[in-house]
Design an enzyme around this catalytic site. Sequence first.
Site, PDB file in Angstrom:
ATOM      1  N   GLU A  92     -12.675  24.851  12.447  1.00 34.84           N
ATOM      2  CA  GLU A  92     -14.127  24.644  12.511  1.00 34.84           C
ATOM      3  C   GLU A  92     -14.455  23.539  13.509  1.00 34.84           C
ATOM      4  O   GLU A  92     -13.611  23.102  14.281  1.00 34.84           O
ATOM      5  CB  GLU A  92     -14.662  24.282  11.127  1.00 34.84           C
ATOM      6  N   ASP A 151     -18.007  13.691  12.447  1.00 37.26           N
ATOM      7  CA  ASP A 151     -18.374  14.893  13.198  1.00 37.26           C
ATOM      8  C   ASP A 151     -18.692  14.542  14.649  1.00 37.26           C
ATOM      9  O   ASP A 151     -19.762  14.857  15.174  1.00 37.26           O
ATOM     10  CB  ASP A 151     -19.556  15.597  12.539  1.00 37.26           C
TER      11      ASP A 151
END
Length: 462
Positions: free
Chosen positions: A181, A11
């Site tokens: 996303e 991430d």
Amino acid sequence: TNPMLDADYPDSEVIRVGDDYYYLSSSFHFAPSNPIMHSKDLVNWKPIGYTIPDYKAMNDSRYDMPNGETAYGLGSWAPSLRYHDGMFYSICYVWLKPGNVNKPEELDGRLLVSRSKSIEGPWKTNVIDAHLYDPGLFFDDDGRVYVFHGQTDIYLTELDKDLTKVIDGPKLIYRGTPYFEGTHAYKINGMYYLYCTGGGHQQALRSKNILGPYEHKTVCVSDLSFPASGLHQGALIDTPSGEWWAIIFQDRGKHGRSPMLLPVTWVDGWPITHPVMTYKKPNTGWNEPNPNADWMSDEFDSPKLGLQWQWNHHPDPAGWSLAERPGFLRLRTTSKADVLRRARNTITQRIFGPDSGAETKLDVSGLKDGDYAGLGLLSQHGSFVAVVGRDGKKFIQLIYQPNVGWINFETRVLKEVPLEGNEVRFKAAIAPLEYAVQYWHSTDGGEWIPIGEKLPIPYEFF
């Protein structure tokens, strides 16, 4: 040469403050959580802290592992980091239970906000009761504070200036494709850019208005050297010399989701991201030798636990000490566990590639019957080599605990040898092209003796 960090630092988030670069990644249920790395050249990195000291603000007892309960699959997801008006801010979504991210009404989690005047902390946290999945923090020029969030459909929510509550939204700003996303937001030359993942590749959106409409372009499609695993989800960064780069992670099997440093060129106003394995170093103005030498080893001779370590869930303060015997990390049993995955006060580091190994020396003179102390691998199937106390004697055991369901494990003692004395060294090693670990032991400080056969280590995300 990529990976930038051949380990599980997923991430990817990166910012620049002056000529210093800070990389942030998620670490789910581990404590402290969300590691921060520092670099001067975007190539060599060193840990400097964590944005989440613990999860106490969530009021969730599972992080303390009571009665075998755990927070696996929960914790922090996809953190965002920004520096604004002399303060560092980080936000992330913390799950209370898994849910359908495409149906906000079914989500059960909170937005966790961390802030500090120093990137090294201390960090203070507060919780916002809002379901903002994969949040991207953005401070606009007019002082308003926004969060871009969502999966497939991207939403915009406005926070108050103190980042304590939602004051408007969520508003739908873009209908994407499945798994669109990981939004990171920027304002460049008066244009709003959203740098996202979608379909396993890197995507970009742009608009002159923060509410849209947004144009879309796929800016990177590549598996690089790891087939069937596209580069996706990361952040953009510029250098004082005017170069642009991206740090994007890639799922790379046993080593986890590893960040890749990639050059970016602007073509017709789009950040085209170039997949490369080897490339010239960024021109950051830093030409000194590597300032970040090996930082993973530890002699436990500091009064504070090193930043390379994280506990699997919250530790029990009564169960460990660096002060009681300087030069040693002392661990003691404070609760019972049936398997390694539910053993509190387990201290961890990520494995690094392309090959990885670790060794440790144990003094087990204080080991009691029923206690285990050793070295192991936390993965979908756990395994470890340990000293166990039984009938007033001590034995070295190789133990394999395969997962036979989400929370169910079998325990298999594959090898046992008696231990004479109270000192032993253990070693674990993983070869570059193998999804397996080999364990060794040594009691004379010299010869390493393999114990048992290699054991599989299939990767598990969280």
